[in-house]
Design an enzyme around this catalytic site. Structure first.
Site, PDB file in Angstrom:
ATOM      1  N   HIS A  22       0.822  -1.206   0.000  1.00  0.00           N
ATOM      2  CA  HIS A  22       0.000   0.000   0.000  1.00  0.00           C
ATOM      3  C   HIS A  22       0.861   1.264   0.000  1.00  0.00           C
ATOM      4  O   HIS A  22       0.563   2.224  -0.690  1.00  0.00           O
ATOM      5  CB  HIS A  22      -0.916  -0.024   1.216  1.00  0.00           C
ATOM      6  CG  HIS A  22      -2.039   0.948   1.135  1.00  0.00           C
ATOM      7  ND1 HIS A  22      -3.209   0.664   0.483  1.00  0.00           N
ATOM      8  CD2 HIS A  22      -2.152   2.210   1.591  1.00  0.00           C
ATOM      9  CE1 HIS A  22      -4.001   1.710   0.557  1.00  0.00           C
ATOM     10  NE2 HIS A  22      -3.401   2.671   1.223  1.00  0.00           N
ATOM     11  N   HIS A  77     -10.602   1.966  -1.378  1.00  0.00           N
ATOM     12  CA  HIS A  77     -10.834   1.628   0.022  1.00  0.00           C
ATOM     13  C   HIS A  77     -11.588   0.306   0.058  1.00  0.00           C
ATOM     14  O   HIS A  77     -12.626   0.176   0.692  1.00  0.00           O
ATOM     15  CB  HIS A  77     -11.574   2.747   0.756  1.00  0.00           C
ATOM     16  CG  HIS A  77     -10.866   3.181   1.994  1.00  0.00           C
ATOM     17  ND1 HIS A  77     -11.483   3.562   3.144  1.00  0.00           N
ATOM     18  CD2 HIS A  77      -9.533   3.266   2.264  1.00  0.00           C
ATOM     19  CE1 HIS A  77     -10.583   3.881   4.061  1.00  0.00           C
ATOM     20  NE2 HIS A  77      -9.401   3.704   3.548  1.00  0.00           N
TER      21      HIS A  77
END
Lengths: 234, 783
Positions: free
Chosen positions: B44, B90
């Site tokens: 990430h 998300h």
């Protein structure tokens, strides 16, 4: 005519009110921070849409205690024109300046769409330029806009002619389908007994330019301007 | 080694990575350092698997003001202004806690935009779910869908930023792993763009906004970088943050006001990996060090140590580096907005990120060890062996749609159309259902219009405030892209997200090309010039060769398309590890395209008007491979997706813009899922007006589609646009198309209250509308 737009923490329609009054209509307007205590020099007060203080407790429940609200009450008490839009309408009912309350939409969802409303008696500062029964098309965007009042209060405001706008279809009929949020008597906007304080759920400031899909909203602001001119004898 | 496997698991580091850290430091890391490395070396934050792949993207161009590497990209739009935008995923938080996951996704992407000093003016959301009527996962999918939309609405509406567009797609491949990609677009004076860079030794560092709590710890390393979040629902839920849009609204206004003072030298929001990534990034980008005292951080809970403070992902926080001596001026602005701010440290000159807790040193690591030293894995991909066979599936061995006439339309046949799950054996027997009856074109059209992937999106976008900020000129649903004006100018921005995951699944490289081509074509259909794109790469775990193959090839296809269409990639986000029960999602490289209109009042929609001529500009040949038609009516995701010639696509987009300038094109719609017939129906619904497509045009289309009606009507293709024009302009239109080397086919004319396509079908517009409006869910709203 000097407009003042009240800004609470969490207001988000303030930019649109400032734009429409200042740019589209070319009128002097200023933002008034909720901690201010005076409305000196202001001729018309607008409470904009948004989520004042996040509206986590209940729409408008905390904003009514803001320092500026005492000044708004004095301004209204002296007969000054006050317009509450969406969250601003909710704040005015919480503050007791307008009758009734705004509850969660009957469908329990936030709704954003263009909506027809029908004007009642054109004897408020913001509807003087309309004719009775005139149909306007404006955006709505709210999750808590279902107008509610006790049976006695509802009877009283109806008898007093305090209902300013009702939801309707394009032809002006107050059908069940047109009453998208389930408001009592399809009420979209009301005024106080003195008729100088008006609140409505639809957004006249967002529907004031043809480029954005409709300019009917201008009529409310132009009405208050015309009234000011008439009072000044211009 | 003192570190246990369990500790490594907590921070999602491999044993070899740990050993590398020990070597780099020359000692064992402290627990706080270990947690910080886990976050910074996660996919990430560190892009350790995707970095080599991402190098394929073109990122520069004459208008690019800021490419990838900052909080968002920025592109010049003239008049000294830039448009700032980015899309971000998300997915895993939304799989675990859909309302808060989606809400904080919006919060995060909005912060990325105003961190650059831009005022956010629009949001878009690209959403993927399993089918709402899935036999096993349907109930969960409905819960996820309803709450994701609710979370986006709850957060975006409160902030007062209009959600004007996006895209929505359902496929069983997203069962258990929905995708929530949020895009935000802002406007800034180009000269005032703020960078997330610390500078000026001794300059104070201020943390402003929400107090720091225990929420979201290990969000970056644990949640975003592992597979199958839904299966560990209860365990992972505390790793999802909780959003407070009111706080974000205050932070937005306060930060923009603080930036206007000129006292702010750098700003970085706290997103994934919280204080860790924000401090490391501002230090690394600025080539400086920072000293942070976690004891100065206001906490929401008692007993939080340095580890938790450094890894908390509490939302609505911002790190601000201020010119020394002006901190009071800046903090006074935060005070006015009723925001708490802490002076938590200062900029140093040694390039070291030093975290202290009062007198104790908790971490002391050169910033570049977190960033440059992050391992890069050069993986190789291999296509799953069954894919070639799947692509070879050819629908044309099966019977075509019934009859070229509309007679069956009135026959009131209600039986269910057959699905041919066992139906693709080459040379197999004709099945009973074929004998029974074939589907008519009319039935196919109505079924497609009611399909969740095609039906009206109004049940979704009416829950989003899309009229606030008084900029929305073309609202959601009216055109191929939304258009917002740029206040104070005549200009407009056309915005769209897109990605067809079926194409990407069947052929990732071709699918990647299509994703860029379609998103930019959608923007072009409003009359805009595509400027640049942002993308969100949603894929399965890259450790598996077939998943890495998909990622690598999709990016290759996207990069080629970006070069051909002149739209560089200026920002983006990577979301790998999207798997559920061991199966990867369909590869989904979502593209967010931004286009510029010189005159926003000339923006086009798909609503045609009376007495206009209809022309198909571009390709006539379509294919059923990977089509919605094949998936919906025959339960198959198979066949080769439509080919895409990037040179032809570039000519098509240029040609259309040339048709738009003198207003020859009066309405336009590209043909995507459902093909030509569905696109025509959508125009008819939008314009509330019918049209007649001549039998001659239909014959020409059928001839170019292997003699098949199904391919002609419902086959899909890129590089084509339905254009409505004044009949007098037809010869001009044809000439301009010829100059661009493009074919045109005069389809017919608008008018009447039905859509008629030769003798194949004729359906009242009211019936089209009713079917389309009620496809996704029953529409109870008034007009």
């Amino acid at each position: 005519m000097n407009f003042g737009v009240i800004v609470f923490p969490g207001s988000n329609g303030d930019h649109d009110c400032l734009h429409t009054i200042g740019e589209t209509l070319g009128q002097p307007v200023r933002a008034i921070w909720h901690r201010e205590t005076s409305l000196d020099g202001i001729d018309c007060v607008v409470l904009p849409g948004g989520f004042a203080y996040g509206d986590y407790l209940r729409a408008g429940a905390i904003a009514r205690f803001s320092p500026i609200m005492a000044a708004v009450e004095r301004f209204a008490g002296a007969g000054g024109p006050v317009l509450g839009i969406c969250n601003g309408f909710q704040v005015l009912t919480e503050a007791g300046l307008l009758p009734g309350a705004l509850l969660r939409n009957a469908n329990l969802e936030f709704r954003c769409q263009w909506q027809h409303i029908r004007a009642a008696r054109p004897d408020t500062p913001f509807t003087g330029g309309l004719v009775e029964g005139q149909v306007l098309r404006l955006p709505v965007a709210h999750g808590e806009g279902r107008y509610f009042a006790s049976p006695e209060e509802l009877a009283r405001i109806e008898a007093n002619g305090q209902v300013v706008f009702r939801y309707c279809d394009a032809a002006g009929a107050t059908t069940e389908a047109a009453n998208h949020n389930g408001s009592l008597n399809a009420i979209a906007g009301v005024c106080n007994e003195r008729r100088n304080v008006v609140g409505l759920m639809p957004h006249p400031e967002r529907g004031a330019e043809a480029l954005l899909g409709g300019a009917d909203g201008r009529l409310l602001f132009e009405s208050v301007l015309a009234r000011a001119r008439a009072v000044a004898g211009v | 080694m003192t570190v246990t496997e369990a500790q490594l698991q907590d921070v999602a580091l491999a044993r070899e990575e740990y050993e590398q850290i020990v070597e780099l430091l020359g000692r064992e890391p402290t627990p706080v350092e270990l947690g910080m490395f886990g976050s910074m070396w996660s996919e990430h934050c560190g892009y350790k698997n995707s970095r080599p792949v991402l190098r394929q993207f073109p990122t520069g161009g004459p208008r690019v003001v800021q490419g990838p590497g900052e909080n968002a990209g920025a592109v010049d739009i003239g008049d000294g202004q830039a448009v700032v935008f980015k899309i971000e995923s998300h997915n895993h938080p939304s799989a675990v806690e859909p309302y808060q996951g989606a809400a904080t996704g919006v919060g995060g992407i909005v912060r990325d935009i105003f961190t650059m000093g831009a005022r956010p003016i629009a949001l878009l959301d690209s959403l993927r779910f399993g089918p709402l009527d899935d036999p096993q996962a349907g109930a969960r999918n409905r819960y996820l869908f309803g709450n994701v939309v609710g979370g986006i609405a709850g957060y975006g509406n409160s902030l007062g930023i209009p959600t004007v567009g996006g895209d929505l797609f359902f496929d069983p491949g997203y069962n258990g792993n929905p995708l929530v990609n949020a895009m935000c677009v802002g406007i800034v004076e180009a000269a005032r763009i703020m960078r997330a860079k610390a500078s000026g030794v001794g300059n104070p560092i201020i943390l402003v906004g929400a107090a720091t709590g225990r929420d979201g710890i290990h969000g970056a390393s644990g949640l975003a970088s592992r597979t199958d979040p839904a299966a560990r629902f209860a365990e992972l839920r505390p790793a999802v943050q909780v959003g407070n849009p009111f706080m974000e609204k205050l932070l937005l206004e306060a930060c923009l006001e603080a930036l206007a003072t000129g006292a702010v030298v750098g700003m970085q929001d706290l997103g994934a990996a919280g204080l860790t990534s924000s401090t490391v990034e501002v230090a690394d980008r600025g080539g400086v060090g920072v000293r942070i005292d976690v004891g100065k951080v206001t906490r929401r809970e008692t007993g939080m140590g340095a580890y938790e403070i450094m890894l908390s992902e509490s939302q609505e926080r911002m790190l601000v580096v201020v010119e020394r001596g002006r901190e009071d001026e800046v903090r006074a602005i935060f005070d006015r907005w009723e925001l708490h701010s802490d002076l938590i440290g200062h900029v140093t000159d040694d390039g070291v990120v030093r975290i202290v807790d009062g007198d104790e040193t908790a971490a002391e690591v050169p910033a570049r060890l977190f960033t440059d030293a992050c391992p890069t894995y050069y993986r190789t991909g291999r296509e799953a062996p069954e894919m070639a066979e799947l692509r070879a599936f050819d629908r044309s061995v099966r019977p075509d749609l019934a009859g070229r006439t509309s007679e069956r339309r009135t026959s009131n046949v209600t039986e269910v159309v057959e699905t041919d799950s066992a139906y693709n054996e080459p040379g197999g027997d004709v099945r009973r259902s074929d004998v029974r009856r074939s589907t008519t074109a009319y039935e196919a059209l109505l079924r497609l219009l009611a399909a969740p992937n095609i039906a009206s999106r109004r049940p979704v976008y009416r829950r989003y405030d899309h009229t606030i900020l008084t900029n929305t000129v073309v609202p959601p649903g009216a055109a191929d892209a939304a258009v917002v004006r740029v206040k104070g100018t005549k200009k407009g921005l056309a915005l769209k997200t897109d990605c067809n995951p079926r194409y990407c699944f069947l052929d990732p490289e071709l699918g990647g090309r299509h994703a860029v081509a379609e998103a930019t074509r959608n923007v072009v259909c409003t009359g805009a010039e595509p400027l640049a794109i942002t993308n969100c790469l949603n894929f399965g775990s890259p450790e598996k060769t077939e998943n890495f193959f998909q990622l690598d090839r999709a990016v290759r296809g996207m990069a080629d398309a970006c070069r051909a269409l002149g739209t560089p990639v200026v920002s983006g986000n990577v979301s790998l590890h999207n798997e559920s029960a061991g199966a990867a999602i369909p590869p989904t490289p979502t593209v967010g395209a931004v286009g510029l209109l010189d005159d926003v009042a000339a923006a086009l929609t798909m609503a045609w008007a009376a007495d206009q001529a209809l022309v198909l500009l571009g390709r006539r040949e379509a294919t059923l491979g990977g089509s919605e038609y094949l998936a919906l009516l025959h339960g198959r995701t198979a066949g080769a997706p439509p080919p895409l010639d990037l040179d032809e696509e570039a000519r098509l987009q240029r040609c259309f813009r040339e048709l738009h300038k003198p207003l020859i094109a009066l309405a336009a719609h590209d043909t995507s899922e459902g093909g030509l017939a569905v696109a025509l129906a959508e125009c008819a619904i939008a314009g509330d007006l019918g049209a007649t497509i001549t039998q001659e045009a239909l014959d020409a289309l059928v001839a170019d589609n292997g003699g098949r009606l199904d391919r002609a009507l419902f086959g899909e293709a890129g590089s084509r646009i339905i254009v409505a024009a004044d009949p007098h302009d037809l010869s001009n239109l044809e000439r301009i198309a010829r100059e661009h080397g493009l074919a045109t086919l005069t389809l017919g004319q608008t008018g009447g209250d039905a859509l008629t396509i030769g003798e194949a079908l004729s359906v009242p517009v009211a019936e089209l509308r009713r079917t389309w409006e009620n496809g996704l869910m029953r529409d109870d709203a008034s007009a």
